[in-house]
Motif scaffolding. Structure first.
Motif, PDB file in Angstrom:
ATOM      1  N   ARG A 153       5.758  -2.522   4.447  1.00  0.00           N
ATOM      2  CA  ARG A 153       5.065  -2.653   3.159  1.00  0.00           C
ATOM      3  C   ARG A 153       3.567  -2.379   3.303  1.00  0.00           C
ATOM      4  NH1 ARG A 153       6.833  -8.286   0.620  1.00  0.00           N
ATOM      5  NH2 ARG A 153       6.031  -7.386  -1.323  1.00  0.00           N
ATOM      6  N   ASN A 154       3.077  -2.522   4.528  1.00  0.00           N
ATOM      7  CA  ASN A 154       1.679  -2.227   4.810  1.00  0.00           C
ATOM      8  C   ASN A 154       1.485  -0.822   5.377  1.00  0.00           C
ATOM      9  OD1 ASN A 154      -0.265  -4.632   4.356  1.00  0.00           O
ATOM     10  ND2 ASN A 154       1.555  -5.584   5.239  1.00  0.00           N
ATOM     11  N   GLY A 155       2.555  -0.007   5.351  1.00  0.00           N
ATOM     12  CA  GLY A 155       2.414   1.400   5.688  1.00  0.00           C
ATOM     13  C   GLY A 155       2.727   1.794   7.114  1.00  0.00           C
ATOM     14  N   TYR A 156       3.229   0.870   7.934  1.00  0.00           N
ATOM     15  CA  TYR A 156       3.524   1.194   9.325  1.00  0.00           C
ATOM     16  C   TYR A 156       4.914   1.811   9.490  1.00  0.00           C
ATOM     17  CZ  TYR A 156      -0.611  -1.488  10.564  1.00  0.00           C
ATOM     18  OH  TYR A 156      -1.903  -1.935  10.671  1.00  0.00           O
ATOM     19  N   ASP A 157       5.061   2.643  10.489  1.00  0.00           N
ATOM     20  CA  ASP A 157       6.344   3.237  10.873  1.00  0.00           C
ATOM     21  C   ASP A 157       7.053   2.219  11.768  1.00  0.00           C
ATOM     22  OD1 ASP A 157       8.423   4.622  12.172  1.00  0.00           O
ATOM     23  OD2 ASP A 157       7.349   6.519  12.077  1.00  0.00           O
ATOM     24  N   VAL A 158       8.178   1.679  11.298  1.00  0.00           N
ATOM     25  CA  VAL A 158       8.836   0.565  11.990  1.00  0.00           C
ATOM     26  C   VAL A 158      10.262   0.926  12.383  1.00  0.00           C
ATOM     27  CG1 VAL A 158       9.465  -1.870  11.861  1.00  0.00           C
ATOM     28  CG2 VAL A 158       7.484  -1.045  10.588  1.00  0.00           C
ATOM     29  N   THR A 159      10.625   0.560  13.620  1.00  0.00           N
ATOM     30  CA  THR A 159      12.000   0.725  14.089  1.00  0.00           C
ATOM     31  C   THR A 159      12.495  -0.589  14.665  1.00  0.00           C
ATOM     32  OG1 THR A 159      11.630   3.051  14.654  1.00  0.00           O
ATOM     33  CG2 THR A 159      13.539   1.970  15.659  1.00  0.00           C
TER      34      THR A 159
ATOM     35  N   THR B 168       0.841  -1.190   0.000  1.00  0.00           N
ATOM     36  CA  THR B 168       0.000   0.000   0.000  1.00  0.00           C
ATOM     37  C   THR B 168       0.880   1.244   0.000  1.00  0.00           C
ATOM     38  OG1 THR B 168      -1.728   1.226   1.193  1.00  0.00           O
ATOM     39  CG2 THR B 168      -0.134   0.028   2.532  1.00  0.00           C
ATOM     40  N   THR B 169       0.354   2.344  -0.523  1.00  0.00           N
ATOM     41  CA  THR B 169       1.056   3.629  -0.464  1.00  0.00           C
ATOM     42  C   THR B 169       0.523   4.484   0.682  1.00  0.00           C
ATOM     43  OG1 THR B 169      -0.515   4.553  -2.073  1.00  0.00           O
ATOM     44  CG2 THR B 169       1.544   3.637  -2.938  1.00  0.00           C
TER      45      THR B 169
ATOM     46  N   GLU C 138      28.544 -10.671   2.017  1.00  0.00           N
ATOM     47  CA  GLU C 138      28.263  -9.616   1.041  1.00  0.00           C
ATOM     48  C   GLU C 138      26.841  -9.740   0.510  1.00  0.00           C
ATOM     49  OE1 GLU C 138      29.960  -7.808  -3.201  1.00  0.00           O
ATOM     50  OE2 GLU C 138      30.836  -9.640  -2.349  1.00  0.00           O
ATOM     51  N   ILE C 139      26.427 -10.974   0.230  1.00  0.00           N
ATOM     52  CA  ILE C 139      25.057 -11.208  -0.233  1.00  0.00           C
ATOM     53  C   ILE C 139      24.064 -10.832   0.853  1.00  0.00           C
ATOM     54  CG2 ILE C 139      23.380 -13.014  -0.828  1.00  0.00           C
ATOM     55  CD1 ILE C 139      25.128 -12.336  -3.152  1.00  0.00           C
ATOM     56  N   LEU C 140      24.334 -11.237   2.080  1.00  0.00           N
ATOM     57  CA  LEU C 140      23.451 -10.915   3.201  1.00  0.00           C
ATOM     58  C   LEU C 140      23.314  -9.411   3.374  1.00  0.00           C
ATOM     59  CD1 LEU C 140      21.768 -11.727   5.663  1.00  0.00           C
ATOM     60  CD2 LEU C 140      23.901 -11.849   6.976  1.00  0.00           C
ATOM     61  N   ASP C 141      24.444  -8.699   3.320  1.00  0.00           N
ATOM     62  CA  ASP C 141      24.413  -7.245   3.487  1.00  0.00           C
ATOM     63  C   ASP C 141      23.565  -6.582   2.399  1.00  0.00           C
ATOM     64  OD1 ASP C 141      26.015  -7.298   5.735  1.00  0.00           O
ATOM     65  OD2 ASP C 141      27.878  -6.988   4.625  1.00  0.00           O
ATOM     66  N   LYS C 142      23.734  -7.024   1.169  1.00  0.00           N
ATOM     67  CA  LYS C 142      22.978  -6.430   0.062  1.00  0.00           C
ATOM     68  C   LYS C 142      21.497  -6.738   0.180  1.00  0.00           C
ATOM     69  CE  LYS C 142      26.760  -6.300  -3.302  1.00  0.00           C
ATOM     70  NZ  LYS C 142      27.297  -6.825  -4.592  1.00  0.00           N
ATOM     71  N   GLN C 143      21.170  -7.953   0.641  1.00  0.00           N
ATOM     72  CA  GLN C 143      19.766  -8.319   0.822  1.00  0.00           C
ATOM     73  C   GLN C 143      19.126  -7.463   1.915  1.00  0.00           C
ATOM     74  OE1 GLN C 143      17.636 -11.618  -0.535  1.00  0.00           O
ATOM     75  NE2 GLN C 143      16.858  -9.537  -0.472  1.00  0.00           N
ATOM     76  N   ILE C 144      19.856  -7.254   3.005  1.00  0.00           N
ATOM     77  CA  ILE C 144      19.338  -6.427   4.096  1.00  0.00           C
ATOM     78  C   ILE C 144      19.197  -4.979   3.657  1.00  0.00           C
ATOM     79  CG2 ILE C 144      19.896  -5.488   6.378  1.00  0.00           C
ATOM     80  CD1 ILE C 144      21.070  -8.247   7.068  1.00  0.00           C
ATOM     81  N   ASP C 145      20.169  -4.475   2.908  1.00  0.00           N
ATOM     82  CA  ASP C 145      20.082  -3.096   2.410  1.00  0.00           C
ATOM     83  C   ASP C 145      18.823  -2.904   1.569  1.00  0.00           C
ATOM     84  OD1 ASP C 145      22.431  -2.374   3.647  1.00  0.00           O
ATOM     85  OD2 ASP C 145      23.673  -2.571   1.851  1.00  0.00           O
ATOM     86  N   LYS C 146      18.492  -3.905   0.765  1.00  0.00           N
ATOM     87  CA  LYS C 146      17.290  -3.816  -0.073  1.00  0.00           C
ATOM     88  C   LYS C 146      16.038  -3.730   0.793  1.00  0.00           C
ATOM     89  CE  LYS C 146      17.150  -5.774  -4.004  1.00  0.00           C
ATOM     90  NZ  LYS C 146      16.811  -4.565  -4.814  1.00  0.00           N
ATOM     91  N   ILE C 147      16.024  -4.469   1.885  1.00  0.00           N
ATOM     92  CA  ILE C 147      14.887  -4.423   2.805  1.00  0.00           C
ATOM     93  C   ILE C 147      14.799  -3.056   3.483  1.00  0.00           C
ATOM     94  CG2 ILE C 147      13.973  -5.379   4.959  1.00  0.00           C
ATOM     95  CD1 ILE C 147      15.126  -8.099   4.033  1.00  0.00           C
ATOM     96  N   LEU C 148      15.936  -2.525   3.896  1.00  0.00           N
ATOM     97  CA  LEU C 148      15.942  -1.230   4.587  1.00  0.00           C
ATOM     98  C   LEU C 148      15.519  -0.092   3.661  1.00  0.00           C
ATOM     99  CD1 LEU C 148      19.157  -1.478   6.806  1.00  0.00           C
ATOM    100  CD2 LEU C 148      16.778  -1.943   7.429  1.00  0.00           C
ATOM    101  N   GLU C 149      15.674  -0.298   2.354  1.00  0.00           N
ATOM    102  CA  GLU C 149      15.243   0.715   1.387  1.00  0.00           C
ATOM    103  C   GLU C 149      13.744   0.995   1.457  1.00  0.00           C
ATOM    104  OE1 GLU C 149      16.444  -0.680  -2.418  1.00  0.00           O
ATOM    105  OE2 GLU C 149      18.577  -0.264  -2.115  1.00  0.00           O
ATOM    106  N   LEU C 150      13.010   0.089   2.091  1.00  0.00           N
ATOM    107  CA  LEU C 150      11.576   0.298   2.261  1.00  0.00           C
ATOM    108  C   LEU C 150      11.284   1.482   3.190  1.00  0.00           C
ATOM    109  CD1 LEU C 150      10.505  -3.440   2.681  1.00  0.00           C
ATOM    110  CD2 LEU C 150       9.755  -1.918   0.830  1.00  0.00           C
TER     111      LEU C 150
END
Length: 212
Positions: free
Chosen positions: A135-141, A109-110, A165-177
């Motif tokens: 991804r569902n719009g909540y403020d998460v820490t 959702t946006t 290196e793979i793990l770090d890149k995967q986590i970075d992609k998640i944090l981009e949310l």
């Protein structure tokens, strides 16, 4: 774990695209395996990634470390009389290409919600929950006691099975949310549950089993 496009295509062609998806039933996350593989056959890599993202945000990781032989691949009908589809290899390949090509994890959702969620622990449970909530719009820490996220993925799985290196890149992609992280934050030392309850609408304890 490096495969050429041609090798991956051959692995994908081995999938029968069963209408009764035994592989999906064998997956704890319920990944729509035959569907994402069908996109690989059509050379639709982004679509394959987005299909996986409906149920997982750790495709590069799970494709490497999940016990496929006892789960999805172990349920594959191809394995009854021959060799199962290499589902783990296909999932990791898609996850790696998503990192390489900068594909975003789609949001559900946006709309931005007012509730704030605190997650204690940045292992696979914590970061997956954080991603799903965001991804569902909540403020998460996330409150993480170390200076990097990953939990058992970082501290319990050897490098030859999961490259950091793979793990770090995967986590970075998640944090981009848009997930917030407070590193080097230990429950009971740097903050208390009472303090979190004053600032957040909900708290998830995701610090795992810290003792044997």
């Amino acid at each position: 774990m490096k495969f050429s496009k041609e090798e991956i295509y051959e692995k994908a062609k081995h999938c029968l695209g069963c209408k009764v998806k035994m592989c999906q039933k064998g997956c704890p996350l319920g990944n729509d395996i035959t569907e994402f593989i069908s996109y690989i056959k059509e050379d639709k890599i982004k679509e394959a990634y987005e299909k996986l993202c409906e149920t997982t945000v750790l495709s590069s990781v799970c494709g490497r470390v999940c016990p496929h032989k006892s789960q999805c691949e172990g349920s594959c009908v191809r394995g009854i009389k021959g060799e199962s589809v290499n589902i783990g290899n296909l999932e990791a390949y898609i996850g790696d290409l998503a990192i390489e090509n900068g594909y975003k994890i789609p949001k559900f959702t946006t709309d931005e919600k007012n509730e704030k969620i605190a997650i204690i622990g940045g292992g696979p449970c914590g970061i997956t929950a954080a991603a799903t909530l965001r991804r569902n719009g909540y403020d998460v820490t996330i409150y993480e006691k170390y200076n990097k996220l990953g939990g058992i993925l970082r501290h319990g799985i050897p490098e030859f099975r999961l490259e950091k290196e793979i793990l770090d890149k995967q986590i970075d992609k998640i944090l981009e949310l848009g997930i917030n992280v407070k590193y080097n934050s230990i429950l009971g030392e740097n903050y208390t549950l009472d303090e979190l309850e004053q600032n957040y609408d909900a708290i998830l304890l995701a610090f795992g089993a810290n003792v044997s």
